[in-house]
Design a protein around this motif. Structure first.
Motif, short mmCIF file in Angstrom:
data_model
loop_
_atom_site.label_atom_id
_atom_site.label_comp_id
_atom_site.label_asym_id
_atom_site.label_seq_id
_atom_site.Cartn_x
_atom_site.Cartn_y
_atom_site.Cartn_z
N GLU A 1 0.94 -1.42 0.10
CA GLU A 1 0.06 -0.22 0.06
C GLU A 1 0.21 0.91 0.03
OE1 GLU A 1 -3.51 -0.07 -0.94
OE2 GLU A 1 -4.46 -1.70 0.04
N LEU A 2 2.19 0.98 0.58
CA LEU A 2 3.38 2.41 0.81
C LEU A 2 3.63 2.83 -0.50
CD1 LEU A 2 4.75 2.33 4.66
CD2 LEU A 2 3.34 4.02 3.34
N GLN A 3 4.01 1.28 -1.59
CA GLN A 3 4.80 1.85 -2.07
C GLN A 3 3.17 2.37 -3.64
OE1 GLN A 3 5.88 -2.51 -3.53
NE2 GLN A 3 7.10 -1.49 -2.96
N ARG A 4 2.00 2.04 -3.55
CA ARG A 4 1.10 2.26 -4.81
C ARG A 4 0.39 4.02 -4.28
NH1 ARG A 4 -4.56 -0.91 -5.08
NH2 ARG A 4 -4.61 -0.77 -2.78
N LYS A 5 0.61 4.15 -2.76
CA LYS A 5 0.55 5.67 -2.70
C LYS A 5 1.43 6.76 -2.84
CE LYS A 5 -0.23 8.32 1.46
NZ LYS A 5 0.84 8.81 2.43
N TRP A 6 3.03 5.58 -2.93
CA TRP A 6 4.33 7.02 -2.98
C TRP A 6 4.42 7.27 -4.09
CZ3 TRP A 6 7.70 3.67 0.42
CH2 TRP A 6 7.52 4.64 1.33
N TRP A 7 3.51 6.46 -5.58
CA TRP A 7 3.88 6.07 -6.95
C TRP A 7 2.74 6.68 -7.81
CZ3 TRP A 7 0.79 4.99 -10.92
CH2 TRP A 7 1.09 4.34 -12.22
#
Length: 121
Positions: free
Chosen positions: A26-32
């Motif tokens: 979820e963090l990876q997707r949020k940052w992207w």
């Protein structure tokens, strides 16, 4: 009775790995998605390159660890029910929406990436 050392270790590993799969993906997707150049595009990188719903898989793994840690075998109903609800209800419903939202990118993502369990289904 008391849990064996093996049960403690397995439950901890499952709980930790499941929590990590859910939170980190979820963090990876949020940052992207926060980057303007990615607006309107489907996120298919990071942990989401292993499974289109790696966050849901992480939830099932996490609660599998919890079921073992509870020491009650019948608590397996929780991760089993979660997996069934995700696989047969929530994922198909969500992916129908995503297929429309990301018409250009979705077919390649589906062809290259399993829906729920990495490398399996």
């Amino acid at each position: 009775g008391a849990m064996s050392n093996v049960e403690v270790v397995i439950s901890f590993i499952l709980y930790f790995v499941g929590s990590w799969l859910n939170s980190w993906s979820e963090l990876q997707r949020k940052w992207w998605k926060a980057r303007p150049e990615n607006k309107g595009h489907c996120y298919m990188l990071g942990l989401f390159s292993l499974s289109r719903n790696i966050n849901y898989f992480g939830d099932v793994v996490l609660f599998g660890g919890w079921a073992i840690a509870s020491g009650c075998w019948w608590n397996v109903w929780i991760p089993v029910t979660m997996a069934a609800m995700f696989y047969f209800y929530h994922i198909p419903d969500k992916e129908m929406y995503l297929r429309e939202r990301y018409k250009a990118e979705w077919p390649d993502y589906v062809a290259a990436t399993k829906s729920f369990i990495p490398f399996v289904c």
